[in-house]
Design a protein around this motif. Sequence first.
Motif, PDB file in Angstrom:
ATOM      1  N   ASN A  50      36.566  43.442  34.030  1.00  0.00           N
ATOM      2  CA  ASN A  50      37.293  42.747  35.076  1.00  0.00           C
ATOM      3  C   ASN A  50      37.766  41.427  34.479  1.00  0.00           C
ATOM      4  O   ASN A  50      36.951  40.638  34.012  1.00  0.00           O
ATOM      5  CB  ASN A  50      36.335  42.517  36.255  1.00  0.00           C
ATOM      6  CG  ASN A  50      36.946  41.720  37.374  1.00  0.00           C
ATOM      7  OD1 ASN A  50      38.003  41.101  37.241  1.00  0.00           O
ATOM      8  ND2 ASN A  50      36.258  41.716  38.502  1.00  0.00           N
ATOM      9  N   GLU A  51      39.056  41.180  34.500  1.00  0.00           N
ATOM     10  CA  GLU A  51      39.553  39.964  33.866  1.00  0.00           C
ATOM     11  C   GLU A  51      39.149  38.692  34.610  1.00  0.00           C
ATOM     12  O   GLU A  51      39.310  37.595  34.100  1.00  0.00           O
ATOM     13  CB  GLU A  51      41.056  40.023  33.655  1.00  0.00           C
ATOM     14  CG  GLU A  51      41.886  39.967  34.896  1.00  0.00           C
ATOM     15  CD  GLU A  51      43.378  40.029  34.599  1.00  0.00           C
ATOM     16  OE1 GLU A  51      44.137  40.066  35.566  1.00  0.00           O
ATOM     17  OE2 GLU A  51      43.779  40.018  33.421  1.00  0.00           O
ATOM     18  N   ARG A  52      38.594  38.808  35.793  1.00  0.00           N
ATOM     19  CA  ARG A  52      38.074  37.637  36.515  1.00  0.00           C
ATOM     20  C   ARG A  52      36.666  37.270  36.057  1.00  0.00           C
ATOM     21  O   ARG A  52      36.114  36.281  36.517  1.00  0.00           O
ATOM     22  CB  ARG A  52      38.057  37.901  38.018  1.00  0.00           C
ATOM     23  CG  ARG A  52      39.431  37.948  38.643  1.00  0.00           C
ATOM     24  CD  ARG A  52      39.318  38.178  40.136  1.00  0.00           C
ATOM     25  NE  ARG A  52      40.605  38.289  40.767  1.00  0.00           N
ATOM     26  CZ  ARG A  52      41.243  37.282  41.354  1.00  0.00           C
ATOM     27  NH1 ARG A  52      40.699  36.085  41.386  1.00  0.00           N
ATOM     28  NH2 ARG A  52      42.411  37.472  41.913  1.00  0.00           N
ATOM     29  N   VAL A  53      36.089  38.074  35.170  1.00  0.00           N
ATOM     30  CA  VAL A  53      34.737  37.830  34.665  1.00  0.00           C
ATOM     31  C   VAL A  53      34.792  37.696  33.151  1.00  0.00           C
ATOM     32  O   VAL A  53      35.319  38.569  32.460  1.00  0.00           O
ATOM     33  CB  VAL A  53      33.780  38.981  35.050  1.00  0.00           C
ATOM     34  CG1 VAL A  53      32.399  38.746  34.471  1.00  0.00           C
ATOM     35  CG2 VAL A  53      33.718  39.148  36.557  1.00  0.00           C
ATOM     36  N   GLU A  71      32.731  33.620  36.393  1.00  0.00           N
ATOM     37  CA  GLU A  71      33.382  34.567  37.292  1.00  0.00           C
ATOM     38  C   GLU A  71      34.278  33.832  38.279  1.00  0.00           C
ATOM     39  O   GLU A  71      33.822  32.956  39.013  1.00  0.00           O
ATOM     40  CB  GLU A  71      32.354  35.385  38.067  1.00  0.00           C
ATOM     41  CG  GLU A  71      32.985  36.399  38.990  1.00  0.00           C
ATOM     42  CD  GLU A  71      31.974  37.319  39.643  1.00  0.00           C
ATOM     43  OE1 GLU A  71      32.427  38.199  40.399  1.00  0.00           O
ATOM     44  OE2 GLU A  71      30.764  37.168  39.418  1.00  0.00           O
ATOM     45  N   GLN A  72      35.557  34.196  38.268  1.00  0.00           N
ATOM     46  CA  GLN A  72      36.499  33.673  39.253  1.00  0.00           C
ATOM     47  C   GLN A  72      36.268  34.418  40.558  1.00  0.00           C
ATOM     48  O   GLN A  72      36.132  35.650  40.571  1.00  0.00           O
ATOM     49  CB  GLN A  72      37.937  33.883  38.779  1.00  0.00           C
ATOM     50  CG  GLN A  72      38.974  33.338  39.733  1.00  0.00           C
ATOM     51  CD  GLN A  72      40.394  33.598  39.246  1.00  0.00           C
ATOM     52  OE1 GLN A  72      40.638  34.499  38.454  1.00  0.00           O
ATOM     53  NE2 GLN A  72      41.321  32.794  39.734  1.00  0.00           N
ATOM     54  N   PHE A  73      36.228  33.701  41.658  1.00  0.00           N
ATOM     55  CA  PHE A  73      36.010  34.343  42.939  1.00  0.00           C
ATOM     56  C   PHE A  73      37.199  35.235  43.280  1.00  0.00           C
ATOM     57  O   PHE A  73      38.347  34.875  43.051  1.00  0.00           O
ATOM     58  CB  PHE A  73      35.769  33.305  44.038  1.00  0.00           C
ATOM     59  CG  PHE A  73      34.509  32.517  43.819  1.00  0.00           C
ATOM     60  CD1 PHE A  73      33.278  33.157  43.657  1.00  0.00           C
ATOM     61  CD2 PHE A  73      34.539  31.144  43.763  1.00  0.00           C
ATOM     62  CE1 PHE A  73      32.119  32.438  43.456  1.00  0.00           C
ATOM     63  CE2 PHE A  73      33.380  30.411  43.564  1.00  0.00           C
ATOM     64  CZ  PHE A  73      32.168  31.061  43.411  1.00  0.00           C
ATOM     65  N   SER A  74      36.909  36.390  43.854  1.00  0.00           N
ATOM     66  CA  SER A  74      37.957  37.370  44.128  1.00  0.00           C
ATOM     67  C   SER A  74      38.654  37.152  45.465  1.00  0.00           C
ATOM     68  O   SER A  74      39.774  37.624  45.649  1.00  0.00           O
ATOM     69  CB  SER A  74      37.382  38.790  44.082  1.00  0.00           C
ATOM     70  OG  SER A  74      36.380  38.941  45.066  1.00  0.00           O
ATOM     71  N   ARG A  75      38.033  36.445  46.377  1.00  0.00           N
ATOM     72  CA  ARG A  75      38.670  36.181  47.672  1.00  0.00           C
ATOM     73  C   ARG A  75      39.888  35.281  47.465  1.00  0.00           C
ATOM     74  O   ARG A  75      39.810  34.277  46.750  1.00  0.00           O
ATOM     75  CB  ARG A  75      37.688  35.495  48.624  1.00  0.00           C
ATOM     76  CG  ARG A  75      36.378  36.213  48.861  1.00  0.00           C
ATOM     77  CD  ARG A  75      36.397  37.298  49.905  1.00  0.00           C
ATOM     78  NE  ARG A  75      37.116  37.034  51.102  1.00  0.00           N
ATOM     79  CZ  ARG A  75      36.606  37.005  52.313  1.00  0.00           C
ATOM     80  NH1 ARG A  75      35.311  37.176  52.480  1.00  0.00           N
ATOM     81  NH2 ARG A  75      37.368  36.805  53.356  1.00  0.00           N
ATOM     82  N   ILE A  76      40.974  35.602  48.110  1.00  0.00           N
ATOM     83  CA  ILE A  76      42.231  34.872  47.926  1.00  0.00           C
ATOM     84  C   ILE A  76      42.048  33.373  48.140  1.00  0.00           C
ATOM     85  O   ILE A  76      42.490  32.561  47.330  1.00  0.00           O
ATOM     86  CB  ILE A  76      43.318  35.406  48.894  1.00  0.00           C
ATOM     87  CG1 ILE A  76      43.662  36.853  48.565  1.00  0.00           C
ATOM     88  CG2 ILE A  76      44.553  34.515  48.898  1.00  0.00           C
ATOM     89  CD1 ILE A  76      44.442  37.051  47.309  1.00  0.00           C
ATOM     90  N   SER A  79      40.183  31.742  45.206  1.00  0.00           N
ATOM     91  CA  SER A  79      40.590  32.135  43.855  1.00  0.00           C
ATOM     92  C   SER A  79      40.826  30.940  42.928  1.00  0.00           C
ATOM     93  O   SER A  79      40.969  31.112  41.727  1.00  0.00           O
ATOM     94  CB  SER A  79      41.828  33.031  43.896  1.00  0.00           C
ATOM     95  OG  SER A  79      42.932  32.329  44.436  1.00  0.00           O
ATOM     96  N   GLY A  82      35.457  29.257  40.601  1.00  0.00           N
ATOM     97  CA  GLY A  82      34.609  30.238  39.948  1.00  0.00           C
ATOM     98  C   GLY A  82      33.213  29.674  39.803  1.00  0.00           C
ATOM     99  O   GLY A  82      32.961  28.504  40.101  1.00  0.00           O
TER     100      GLY A  82
END
Length: 169
Positions: A50-53, A71-76, A79, A82
């Motif tokens: 996952n590119e957010r991690v 980790e970047q938070f996935s909620r809009i 976002s 992290g």
Amino acid sequence: MPDAITLARFNESHIEGITALYNDPLITRQVLQMPFQSTEVWRKRLAPDNERVVQLVALHQGNVIGNLGLEQFSRIRRSHAGSIGMAVAREWQGKGVGSMLLAAALDVADNWMNLRRVELSVYADNEAAIGLYRKFGFVEEGLFRDHAVRDGRLVDTLSMARLRSMPQT
């Protein structure tokens, strides 16, 4: 710090080293992980592509001596933010490994993920870690009383965050 320390993105070859790192009793008591985790638990936890991690490892002669996850938070609506979690092998603590990991992660957070906010929690009595985070601009935002069980007791943690100034347009 020895020149032989390198940073790498976590991969399958690091599973045994990560497992050993977090199963060290002195490390386990400073992170929110359970003791005696299997390599399979760590394989599943670290496997998602996952590119957010971003999972980094610090290596010395091919051996894992530190780990940091960003980790970047996935909620809009979150976002822009992290969180990080990290551990450094006890024999390498105080030798710049944590600084290397944190500097690399914050570079990714700032210059590749464009995060405005990076947050973490740390045990309130972990003065060395708190000092490291302060060095990188993190500030205490709150105290979580009786937040986690450690050594059979409820202990406090601090919420810390680093806010990055965004360029004016």
